[in-house]
Scaffold this motif. Structure first.
Motif, PDB file in Angstrom:
ATOM      1  N   ARG A 236       0.829  -1.219   0.000  1.00  0.00           N
ATOM      2  CA  ARG A 236       0.000   0.000   0.000  1.00  0.00           C
ATOM      3  C   ARG A 236       0.853   1.254   0.000  1.00  0.00           C
ATOM      4  NH1 ARG A 236      -5.112  -0.760   3.785  1.00  0.00           N
ATOM      5  NH2 ARG A 236      -5.966  -2.631   2.848  1.00  0.00           N
ATOM      6  N   MET A 237       1.989   1.202   0.702  1.00  0.00           N
ATOM      7  CA  MET A 237       2.849   2.364   0.781  1.00  0.00           C
ATOM      8  C   MET A 237       3.398   2.715  -0.600  1.00  0.00           C
ATOM      9  SD  MET A 237       6.312   2.636   3.001  1.00  0.00           S
ATOM     10  CE  MET A 237       7.481   2.013   1.823  1.00  0.00           C
ATOM     11  N   THR A 238       3.975   1.729  -1.295  1.00  0.00           N
ATOM     12  CA  THR A 238       4.541   2.008  -2.609  1.00  0.00           C
ATOM     13  C   THR A 238       3.443   2.374  -3.599  1.00  0.00           C
ATOM     14  OG1 THR A 238       4.600  -0.364  -2.857  1.00  0.00           O
ATOM     15  CG2 THR A 238       6.688   0.714  -2.515  1.00  0.00           C
ATOM     16  N   ALA A 239       2.254   1.777  -3.442  1.00  0.00           N
ATOM     17  CA  ALA A 239       1.166   2.101  -4.367  1.00  0.00           C
ATOM     18  C   ALA A 239       0.823   3.579  -4.294  1.00  0.00           C
ATOM     19  CB  ALA A 239      -0.062   1.250  -4.046  1.00  0.00           C
TER      20      ALA A 239
ATOM     21  N   LEU B 103       6.717   8.251  11.287  1.00  0.00           N
ATOM     22  CA  LEU B 103       7.012   7.721   9.959  1.00  0.00           C
ATOM     23  C   LEU B 103       5.841   7.936   9.013  1.00  0.00           C
ATOM     24  CD1 LEU B 103       8.953   4.413  10.596  1.00  0.00           C
ATOM     25  CD2 LEU B 103       9.798   6.546   9.654  1.00  0.00           C
ATOM     26  N   LEU B 104       4.616   7.742   9.533  1.00  0.00           N
ATOM     27  CA  LEU B 104       3.442   8.009   8.702  1.00  0.00           C
ATOM     28  C   LEU B 104       3.423   9.480   8.313  1.00  0.00           C
ATOM     29  CD1 LEU B 104       0.720   5.901  10.497  1.00  0.00           C
ATOM     30  CD2 LEU B 104       1.540   5.592   8.175  1.00  0.00           C
TER      31      LEU B 104
ATOM     32  N   LEU C 188      -6.036  22.097   4.867  1.00  0.00           N
ATOM     33  CA  LEU C 188      -5.168  21.768   3.739  1.00  0.00           C
ATOM     34  C   LEU C 188      -4.161  20.711   4.145  1.00  0.00           C
ATOM     35  CD1 LEU C 188      -4.764  25.392   2.453  1.00  0.00           C
ATOM     36  CD2 LEU C 188      -6.131  23.581   1.459  1.00  0.00           C
ATOM     37  N   SER C 189      -3.476  20.157   3.122  1.00  0.00           N
ATOM     38  CA  SER C 189      -2.704  18.936   3.363  1.00  0.00           C
ATOM     39  C   SER C 189      -1.517  19.147   4.298  1.00  0.00           C
ATOM     40  CB  SER C 189      -2.226  18.397   2.027  1.00  0.00           C
ATOM     41  OG  SER C 189      -1.490  19.393   1.366  1.00  0.00           O
ATOM     42  N   GLY C 190      -0.899  20.358   4.269  1.00  0.00           N
ATOM     43  CA  GLY C 190       0.281  20.573   5.098  1.00  0.00           C
ATOM     44  C   GLY C 190      -0.009  20.382   6.577  1.00  0.00           C
ATOM     45  N   PHE C 191      -1.226  20.725   6.964  1.00  0.00           N
ATOM     46  CA  PHE C 191      -1.595  20.583   8.363  1.00  0.00           C
ATOM     47  C   PHE C 191      -1.512  19.124   8.800  1.00  0.00           C
ATOM     48  CE2 PHE C 191      -4.983  19.686  11.463  1.00  0.00           C
ATOM     49  CZ  PHE C 191      -4.517  20.455  12.518  1.00  0.00           C
ATOM     50  N   ALA C 192      -1.989  18.218   7.928  1.00  0.00           N
ATOM     51  CA  ALA C 192      -2.067  16.808   8.309  1.00  0.00           C
ATOM     52  C   ALA C 192      -0.685  16.239   8.598  1.00  0.00           C
ATOM     53  CB  ALA C 192      -2.747  16.019   7.195  1.00  0.00           C
ATOM     54  N   SER C 193       0.302  16.518   7.708  1.00  0.00           N
ATOM     55  CA  SER C 193       1.602  15.887   7.959  1.00  0.00           C
ATOM     56  C   SER C 193       2.275  16.502   9.175  1.00  0.00           C
ATOM     57  CB  SER C 193       2.495  15.945   6.722  1.00  0.00           C
ATOM     58  OG  SER C 193       2.352  17.132   6.031  1.00  0.00           O
TER      59      SER C 193
ATOM     60  N   SER D  15      -7.052  13.126   4.940  1.00  0.00           N
ATOM     61  CA  SER D  15      -5.747  12.668   5.411  1.00  0.00           C
ATOM     62  C   SER D  15      -5.909  11.432   6.287  1.00  0.00           C
ATOM     63  CB  SER D  15      -5.047  13.780   6.179  1.00  0.00           C
ATOM     64  OG  SER D  15      -5.817  14.122   7.307  1.00  0.00           O
ATOM     65  N   HIS D  16      -6.998  11.431   7.069  1.00  0.00           N
ATOM     66  CA  HIS D  16      -7.170  10.300   7.982  1.00  0.00           C
ATOM     67  C   HIS D  16      -7.321   9.001   7.194  1.00  0.00           C
ATOM     68  CE1 HIS D  16      -7.784   8.919  12.011  1.00  0.00           C
ATOM     69  NE2 HIS D  16      -8.764   8.140  11.585  1.00  0.00           N
ATOM     70  N   ALA D  17      -8.141   9.054   6.140  1.00  0.00           N
ATOM     71  CA  ALA D  17      -8.350   7.852   5.327  1.00  0.00           C
ATOM     72  C   ALA D  17      -7.051   7.445   4.630  1.00  0.00           C
ATOM     73  CB  ALA D  17      -9.436   8.124   4.296  1.00  0.00           C
ATOM     74  N   ALA D  18      -6.306   8.440   4.073  1.00  0.00           N
ATOM     75  CA  ALA D  18      -5.083   8.123   3.335  1.00  0.00           C
ATOM     76  C   ALA D  18      -4.041   7.525   4.262  1.00  0.00           C
ATOM     77  CB  ALA D  18      -4.549   9.373   2.649  1.00  0.00           C
ATOM     78  N   VAL D  19      -3.872   8.130   5.439  1.00  0.00           N
ATOM     79  CA  VAL D  19      -2.889   7.603   6.384  1.00  0.00           C
ATOM     80  C   VAL D  19      -3.329   6.227   6.872  1.00  0.00           C
ATOM     81  CG1 VAL D  19      -1.842   7.977   8.640  1.00  0.00           C
ATOM     82  CG2 VAL D  19      -2.014   9.852   7.046  1.00  0.00           C
ATOM     83  N   GLY D  20      -4.654   6.069   7.074  1.00  0.00           N
ATOM     84  CA  GLY D  20      -5.158   4.764   7.470  1.00  0.00           C
ATOM     85  C   GLY D  20      -4.893   3.709   6.408  1.00  0.00           C
ATOM     86  N   TYR D  21      -4.896   4.138   5.143  1.00  0.00           N
ATOM     87  CA  TYR D  21      -4.659   3.198   4.042  1.00  0.00           C
ATOM     88  C   TYR D  21      -3.220   2.690   4.046  1.00  0.00           C
ATOM     89  CZ  TYR D  21      -4.219   1.618  -0.806  1.00  0.00           C
ATOM     90  OH  TYR D  21      -3.962   0.877  -1.936  1.00  0.00           O
ATOM     91  N   ILE D  22      -2.233   3.594   4.291  1.00  0.00           N
ATOM     92  CA  ILE D  22      -0.838   3.143   4.270  1.00  0.00           C
ATOM     93  C   ILE D  22      -0.399   2.576   5.609  1.00  0.00           C
ATOM     94  CG2 ILE D  22       0.153   4.465   2.371  1.00  0.00           C
ATOM     95  CD1 ILE D  22       0.804   6.683   4.230  1.00  0.00           C
ATOM     96  N   GLN D  23      -1.184   2.837   6.661  1.00  0.00           N
ATOM     97  CA  GLN D  23      -0.734   2.460   8.002  1.00  0.00           C
ATOM     98  C   GLN D  23      -0.397   0.970   8.140  1.00  0.00           C
ATOM     99  OE1 GLN D  23      -2.528   0.963  10.774  1.00  0.00           O
ATOM    100  NE2 GLN D  23      -1.062   1.546  12.354  1.00  0.00           N
TER     101      GLN D  23
END
Lengths: 103, 490
Positions: free
Chosen positions: B73-76, B328-329, B391-396, B470-478
């Protein structure tokens, strides 16, 4: 015996690094980088040989790497040639000075 | 684990496309731009397919000779962002590239872009350190050529500076790989992960020197703070699409290499035995603060964006230094975020430079009133950089901050906050001046092509979506990060 190889190769690597740092000419800097990359590949072969893995696998890797680094070196040399056409010199400090004068 | 031919296809499609653009592009009437756009779109579709497949099976793999390719999932997600960003770059290049470089080299420009995309995919997918290094070298040649394509004095000098630094980094990297090979006899990531911890006791010097050289080599190539000097040069003097490639992708692919090396080879348990983390943390704080302060001093918009990238690389290394799962996430998410956001900022700044012929920050007063679309995109990017939710910067930043707190080191949270303030100090004046001051003397040199408009809108949308979901995306690679982080698929 293998330690001698490793010491020799490390010295070669450091000589390359010294050339990169000390020589003002871009062509020599690139040659120094070539020495560094060559000695790294030599280290790969020596390591494999000393470990008794045989050299067939690392030789194929080294050949591929030589092609790749050769492409980079070729591009870098072309750029040096073009810059020499613009500035009439292939020394980095001199080019920097001339560029400042341009601005 | 499922074997799938789609993995080599993801690499081969842009590669073959690039060769075709090289050789066919000069023919009269050959639809070069459309063809290149189609190839990148095809790669994007394949990446979507990979992401779909790994959702069901967790990991895909394919063996090419002795080189294993594998996707999780991470590389995808990385593939999606790399190919998606290239679609945008190609859209932007359609109408504008002819204005930036000589028409004779345009076919080569497209060809090199596509081969670069193939190499990015290769670094992301291959599971063999030496193959990853070879792909990095392909990336270096292509990137050098893209910077030099503009053909004027500053561009040639910048390309040469980049190539020299990259070669220096490569030489150290191969030496490091040789050291690792000496102690383990393999380049396969999974084999290395198993054999390295024991190898440290047998060949401690070779192993330690090898790991150190890999880190230094990548730090040079990724423009980590005291070694960043090539980046502003290359970024400032290249054509706009090349600047996007440098800031958003070239730096990132090296970080992907390091990320895979750290979490797949060294793994959490072993990293904690090495004196790596304090060094990474110190350098990253230096990069964040140093890069931001340098950005504050710049008068040229593109150089300001380049120093901002130096600071953002610091964020990424900060997460690697904190080295827990949340951080790391955050790091991985920031790699994606920064690619999208900085891509948008560079495209917006580049459009304004083309439209008005201005590139000094002081001359940006009033351009927002005259050309709202690029400046709105710039504003969205600037706010995301500052870290304004949603916006996305906040999430990381959020994930990085939480990671620092979990590790009991709130000082890094403070660094993140200080840097947000610094970001605001150098981004917001540009935005404010562009919208709230007026300048009657702005000339319009050209029309902005449709492709450029679409590309900026697409990136602004991506920035908003990456922030909102962001929550869904991070949950996807987690799950992928979790599995790799805890070691060897356990």
């Amino acid at each position: 015996m293998s330690n001698l190889f490793y010491t020799f190769i490390t010295i070669l690597f450091l000589i390359g690094f010294w050339i990169v740092l000390s020589q003002p000419s871009l062509v020599r800097k690139i040659a120094g980088l070539g020495v560094m990359q060559g000695s790294s590949l030599l280290m790969l072969l020596a390591a494999s040989f000393a470990k008794g893995h045989g050299v067939a696998y690392p030789v194929t890797l080294a050949l591929t790497a030589i092609i790749a680094t050769g492409a980079v070196i070729a591009l870098a040399l072309v750029l040096v040639q073009q810059l020499k056409g613009f500035y009439g010199t292939s020394e980095l400090d001199e080019i920097q000075r001339l560029r400042r004068m341009d601005q | 684990m499922t074997t799938s031919l789609i993995l080599p296809a993801v690499i081969l499609l842009p590669f073959v496309g690039g060769l075709a653009a090289f050789f066919m592009g000069r023919r009269e009437g050959w639809p070069l731009g459309t063809f290149s756009l189609g190839i990148t779109a095809g790669a994007f579709v394949l990446a979507i397919r990979v992401a779909g497949l790994v959702t069901r099976t967790d990991a895909l793999m394919y063996q090419v000779g002795s080189i294993p390719l594998s996707a999780d999932r991470m590389t995808a997600l990385l593939l999606l962002v790399f190919s998606g960003l290239f679609v945008v770059i190609m859209l932007f290049a359609q109408g504008l590239i002819d204005h930036e470089i000589r028409s004779k080299v345009v076919p080569h420009y497209y060809g090199v872009c596509l081969i670069l995309l193939a190499a990015l995919m290769g670094v992301t997918l291959s599971q063999d350190l030496f193959t990853m290094y070879l792909f990095l070298e392909v990336v270096a040649v292509c990137a050098g050529a893209l910077v030099a394509a503009k053909g004027d004095k500053p561009a040639l000098e910048a390309a040469l500076r980049y190539l020299l630094m990259s070669m220096l980094g490569s030489a150290m990297l191969i030496m490091g790989l040789a050291g690792l090979y000496m102690s383990t006899g393999s380049f396969n990531l999974a084999v290395l992960a198993q054999t390295l911890p024991q190898a440290v006791s047998g060949h401690s010097l070779a192993t330690m020197a090898g790991i150190a050289l890999v880190f230094v080599g990548i730090a040079v190539k990724a423009a980590l703070f005291p070694l960043h000097s090539w980046l502003p040069h290359a970024h400032g003097s290249a054509a706009t699409p090349s600047s996007v490639v440098i800031s958003a992708l070239l730096v990132k692919v090296n970080i992907v290499f390091l990320f895979k090396f750290m979490i797949q080879v060294l793994q959490a348990g072993f990293i904690h035995q090495l004196p790596l983390r304090p060094i990474l943390l110190a350098l990253s704080v230096g990069a964040i603060l140093g890069g931001s302060l340098m950005a504050l001093k710049q008068t040229d918009i593109k150089r300001m964006l380049a120093y901002s990238t130096v600071a953002q690389v610091g964020y990424i290394f900060l997460g690697l230094g904190i080295m827990n799962e949340t951080a790391l996430l955050g790091t991985l998410y920031h790699v994606l975020n920064h690619a999208v956001v900085k891509g948008m900022l560079v495209l917006a700044a580049g459009s304004i430079m083309k439209l008005t012929g201005r590139r000094r920050i002081a001359d940006f007063a009033g351009v927002g009133r005259r050309f709202p679309l690029p400046m709105v995109a710039f504003t969205v990017g600037a706010l995301s950089m500052v870290g304004v939710p949603p916006l996305s910067g906040f999430a990381s930043k959020w994930y990085l901050g939480i990671g620092a707190l979990e590790e009991g080191q709130p000082v890094f949270l403070a660094v993140l906050l200080v840097s947000s303030v610094l970001n605001a100090l150098y981004y917001l004046p540009v935005v404010v001046a562009a919208f709230f001051r007026s300048d009657e003397n702005i000339e319009q040199h050209m029309e902005l092509p449709l492709g450029a408009k679409v590309s900026m809108v697409a990136l602004a949308a991506a920035c908003l979506l990456l922030g909102l979901f962001s929550h869904a995306a991070v949950g996807y690679i987690q799950p992928a990060v979790h599995r790799l982080f805890l070691g060897g698929g356990a």
